[in-house]
Motif scaffolding. Structure first.
Motif, PDB file in Angstrom:
ATOM      1  N   LEU A  78      41.467  42.169  41.167  1.00 29.32           N
ATOM      2  CA  LEU A  78      42.343  41.004  41.042  1.00 29.32           C
ATOM      3  C   LEU A  78      42.251  40.401  39.645  1.00 29.32           C
ATOM      4  O   LEU A  78      41.166  40.375  39.045  1.00 29.32           O
ATOM      5  CB  LEU A  78      41.967  39.930  42.069  1.00 29.32           C
ATOM      6  CG  LEU A  78      42.320  40.181  43.536  1.00 29.32           C
ATOM      7  CD1 LEU A  78      41.757  39.055  44.404  1.00 29.32           C
ATOM      8  CD2 LEU A  78      43.827  40.295  43.734  1.00 29.32           C
ATOM      9  N   PRO A  79      43.369  39.893  39.109  1.00 30.99           N
ATOM     10  CA  PRO A  79      43.318  39.196  37.814  1.00 30.99           C
ATOM     11  C   PRO A  79      42.410  37.970  37.896  1.00 30.99           C
ATOM     12  O   PRO A  79      42.273  37.344  38.959  1.00 30.99           O
ATOM     13  CB  PRO A  79      44.776  38.781  37.579  1.00 30.99           C
ATOM     14  CG  PRO A  79      45.592  39.665  38.469  1.00 30.99           C
ATOM     15  CD  PRO A  79      44.732  39.957  39.659  1.00 30.99           C
ATOM     16  N   ALA A  80      41.828  37.621  36.779  1.00 31.35           N
ATOM     17  CA  ALA A  80      40.877  36.498  36.743  1.00 31.35           C
ATOM     18  C   ALA A  80      41.516  35.192  37.202  1.00 31.35           C
ATOM     19  O   ALA A  80      40.868  34.378  37.864  1.00 31.35           O
ATOM     20  CB  ALA A  80      40.319  36.345  35.329  1.00 31.35           C
ATOM     21  N   ASP A  81      42.800  34.992  36.883  1.00 34.38           N
ATOM     22  CA  ASP A  81      43.436  33.728  37.275  1.00 34.38           C
ATOM     23  C   ASP A  81      43.596  33.625  38.792  1.00 34.38           C
ATOM     24  O   ASP A  81      43.513  32.533  39.366  1.00 34.38           O
ATOM     25  CB  ASP A  81      44.774  33.535  36.565  1.00 34.38           C
ATOM     26  CG  ASP A  81      45.768  34.644  36.859  1.00 34.38           C
ATOM     27  OD1 ASP A  81      45.362  35.713  37.337  1.00 34.38           O
ATOM     28  OD2 ASP A  81      46.977  34.435  36.585  1.00 34.38           O
ATOM     29  N   GLU A  82      43.780  34.763  39.484  1.00 33.62           N
ATOM     30  CA  GLU A  82      43.859  34.735  40.942  1.00 33.62           C
ATOM     31  C   GLU A  82      42.492  34.422  41.551  1.00 33.62           C
ATOM     32  O   GLU A  82      42.392  33.683  42.534  1.00 33.62           O
ATOM     33  CB  GLU A  82      44.388  36.070  41.475  1.00 33.62           C
ATOM     34  CG  GLU A  82      45.869  36.301  41.197  1.00 33.62           C
ATOM     35  CD  GLU A  82      46.416  37.508  41.942  1.00 33.62           C
ATOM     36  OE1 GLU A  82      45.943  37.776  43.069  1.00 33.62           O
ATOM     37  OE2 GLU A  82      47.303  38.175  41.386  1.00 33.62           O
ATOM     38  N   ILE A  83      41.452  34.996  40.987  1.00 37.62           N
ATOM     39  CA  ILE A  83      40.096  34.684  41.452  1.00 37.62           C
ATOM     40  C   ILE A  83      39.808  33.201  41.261  1.00 37.62           C
ATOM     41  O   ILE A  83      39.267  32.530  42.165  1.00 37.62           O
ATOM     42  CB  ILE A  83      39.047  35.534  40.699  1.00 37.62           C
ATOM     43  CG1 ILE A  83      39.172  37.019  41.061  1.00 37.62           C
ATOM     44  CG2 ILE A  83      37.629  35.038  41.007  1.00 37.62           C
ATOM     45  CD1 ILE A  83      38.746  37.350  42.484  1.00 37.62           C
ATOM     46  N   ARG A  84      40.189  32.661  40.111  1.00 34.43           N
ATOM     47  CA  ARG A  84      39.939  31.234  39.841  1.00 34.43           C
ATOM     48  C   ARG A  84      40.705  30.350  40.824  1.00 34.43           C
ATOM     49  O   ARG A  84      40.209  29.314  41.257  1.00 34.43           O
ATOM     50  CB  ARG A  84      40.300  30.889  38.407  1.00 34.43           C
ATOM     51  CG  ARG A  84      39.310  31.419  37.371  1.00 34.43           C
ATOM     52  CD  ARG A  84      39.444  30.669  36.036  1.00 34.43           C
ATOM     53  NE  ARG A  84      40.801  30.759  35.534  1.00 34.43           N
ATOM     54  CZ  ARG A  84      41.263  31.732  34.741  1.00 34.43           C
ATOM     55  NH1 ARG A  84      40.442  32.711  34.381  1.00 34.43           N
ATOM     56  NH2 ARG A  84      42.510  31.734  34.321  1.00 34.43           N
ATOM     57  N   ALA A  85      41.923  30.765  41.191  1.00 36.29           N
ATOM     58  CA  ALA A  85      42.717  29.980  42.136  1.00 36.29           C
ATOM     59  C   ALA A  85      42.040  29.943  43.514  1.00 36.29           C
ATOM     60  O   ALA A  85      41.995  28.893  44.173  1.00 36.29           O
ATOM     61  CB  ALA A  85      44.119  30.566  42.259  1.00 36.29           C
ATOM     62  N   ILE A  86      41.500  31.073  43.932  1.00 37.35           N
ATOM     63  CA  ILE A  86      40.811  31.116  45.226  1.00 37.35           C
ATOM     64  C   ILE A  86      39.481  30.373  45.146  1.00 37.35           C
ATOM     65  O   ILE A  86      39.063  29.712  46.109  1.00 37.35           O
ATOM     66  CB  ILE A  86      40.637  32.576  45.688  1.00 37.35           C
ATOM     67  CG1 ILE A  86      42.013  33.234  45.850  1.00 37.35           C
ATOM     68  CG2 ILE A  86      39.870  32.648  47.017  1.00 37.35           C
ATOM     69  CD1 ILE A  86      41.979  34.733  46.059  1.00 37.35           C
ATOM     70  N   SER A  87      38.826  30.416  43.987  1.00 38.82           N
ATOM     71  CA  SER A  87      37.603  29.627  43.782  1.00 38.82           C
ATOM     72  C   SER A  87      37.908  28.138  43.911  1.00 38.82           C
ATOM     73  O   SER A  87      37.111  27.374  44.485  1.00 38.82           O
ATOM     74  CB  SER A  87      37.017  29.915  42.396  1.00 38.82           C
ATOM     75  OG  SER A  87      36.564  31.244  42.294  1.00 38.82           O
ATOM     76  N   THR A  88      39.068  27.736  43.395  1.00 38.30           N
ATOM     77  CA  THR A  88      39.484  26.334  43.507  1.00 38.30           C
ATOM     78  C   THR A  88      39.701  25.960  44.969  1.00 38.30           C
ATOM     79  O   THR A  88      39.307  24.876  45.417  1.00 38.30           O
ATOM     80  CB  THR A  88      40.774  26.096  42.704  1.00 38.30           C
ATOM     81  OG1 THR A  88      40.523  26.384  41.319  1.00 38.30           O
ATOM     82  CG2 THR A  88      41.249  24.656  42.829  1.00 38.30           C
ATOM     83  N   GLY A  89      40.314  26.864  45.735  1.00 43.07           N
ATOM     84  CA  GLY A  89      40.508  26.619  47.164  1.00 43.07           C
ATOM     85  C   GLY A  89      39.193  26.496  47.902  1.00 43.07           C
ATOM     86  O   GLY A  89      39.038  25.646  48.785  1.00 43.07           O
TER      87      GLY A  89
END
Length: 378
Positions: free
Chosen positions: A340-351
């Motif tokens: 997964l792209p890093a920005d998608e991982i960060r979005a799920i980390s935010t969730g």
């Protein structure tokens, strides 16, 4: 019922009321509960003595009015237990309320319920209900119905727990939900994560059902495919020593052992992209949320240790893999995550971190204090 946390001393206009808090042992994640109760009441804690539990739990002596060291004995059979001193203290002291864990195998629970009914002392049970028993036996149903009938409130770990009791005929008026959670003293915010970290964190006890070896195999499979992935193992337990000895020659496995300091765990987590509990998970998923580590867990809710994994929403607060697919399914999901792209991982980390904040606003201890106060003054 309002979720507004109680202020110190609000239980009475003159002097704090005495409340008993009964646990088999007070783990680190329950210290916040005792602290919150202690701000509102004079709390007498009943639990086993402080030491490291051989199953991998820490045992704490929290700040409270009195810590009563109890013994736990087996009677009649290996399945029936008795926690000493609880019944006698209820009869002698007649506290304003008793908050007790909901293990139906404990004769001391039933004695507390009977004493509470006879003496007019509210008894509040706290547990997960029949969450793990989709088709409970008649005897199990009768035990839970009797316990709910005798208690003042049954505090359910989650909505799923409440539904499991309502389904067998327990009155909804007795059931209240306080989402089971924990408060982490050192969190890691999603803004502190890159989404490119090379680590996976296992956080929890290495017990039967943890499936740590499955995770090790999945990590090794990804490494053979060229992925630079490292597994950080935080925890100990029944299988800890054997696993570390078996896999001692793998430099990409970092064994941290039993770590109970939240700051140290947070520091380890900074090298990790996600968390993973491949077996039957519990409260560790909430700890991972607080570290902005989306948890990777299996997809069978009733098989988990408790209802907390239901907080994990696939690709929103964490990730799910097919439990019946075993190591192969875990490996496939882990590789998908790693691509997964890093920005998608960060979005799920935010969730994940947002879910942690939601579960602690107010904290579990504050919710329980409000429920106990309501039971006293009903």
């Amino acid at each position: 019922m309002s979720d507004t946390p109680l202020e110190p001393g609000c239980a009475t206009s003159h002097e704090k009321l005495t409340v008993f808090y009964v646990q088999p042992l007070v783990t680190r994640y329950r210290v916040e509960v005792v602290d919150s109760l202690n701000r509102a009441f004079k709390v007498r804690v009943f639990a086993s003595s402080p030491e490291v539990d051989p199953r991998g739990f820490s045992r704490e002596t929290p700040t409270c009015d009195e810590f009563v060291v109890t013994g736990i004995t087996r009677i009649f059979s290996e399945r029936v237990k008795l926690q000493t001193r609880v019944f006698g203290q209820i009869v002698r002291v007649r506290p304003a309320a008793v908050l007790i864990f909901a293990d139906m195998r404990y004769l001391s629970l039933w004695l507390a319920l009977l004493a509470g009914r006879a003496l007019g002392v509210p008894v509040i049970i706290h547990g997960q209900g029949l969450y793990r028993n989709a088709q409970p036996s008649l005897m199990r149903k009768l035990r839970y119905r009797a316990a709910v009938a005798l208690c003042t409130r049954y505090v359910c770990y989650s909505e799923g727990s409440k539904l499991s009791l309502a389904r067998i005929g327990c009155p909804s008026s007795k059931l209240v939900v306080a989402d089971n959670s924990l408060r982490v003293s050192h969190t890691v915010r999603p803004t502190e994560k890159s989404g490119n970290e090379q680590g996976v964190m296992f956080l929890g006890r290495m017990r039967d059902g943890s499936k740590v070896e499955c995770l090790i195999e999945a990590v090794e499979s990804l490494r053979r495919k060229g992925h630079d992935i490292v597994l950080h193992l935080v925890g100990d337990g029944k299988h800890g020593e054997r696993l570390q000895r078996t896999y001692a020659d793998r430099p990409y496995l970092v064994w941290h052992g039993a770590v109970f300091d939240d700051g140290e765990i947070a520091s380890i987590s900074r090298a990790c992209r996600i968390g993973c509990y491949p077996g039957d998970a519990g409260l560790s998923v909430v700890h991972m949320f607080g570290l902005s580590l989306p948890p990777l867990i299996h997809d069978q809710p009733a098989s988990h240790m408790g209802p907390e994994p239901e907080y994990v929403e696939d690709n929103a607060t964490g990730f799910l893999y097919r439990r019946d697919g075993g190591v192969e399914a875990l490996t496939t999901e882990l590789e998908k995550i790693w691509l997964l792209p890093a920005d998608e991982i960060r979005a799920i980390s935010t969730g994940a971190f947002s879910k942690y904040q939601q579960l602690n606003s107010p904290t579990l201890g504050q919710r329980l204090a409000t429920i106990v106060d309501s039971a006293i003054h009903q």
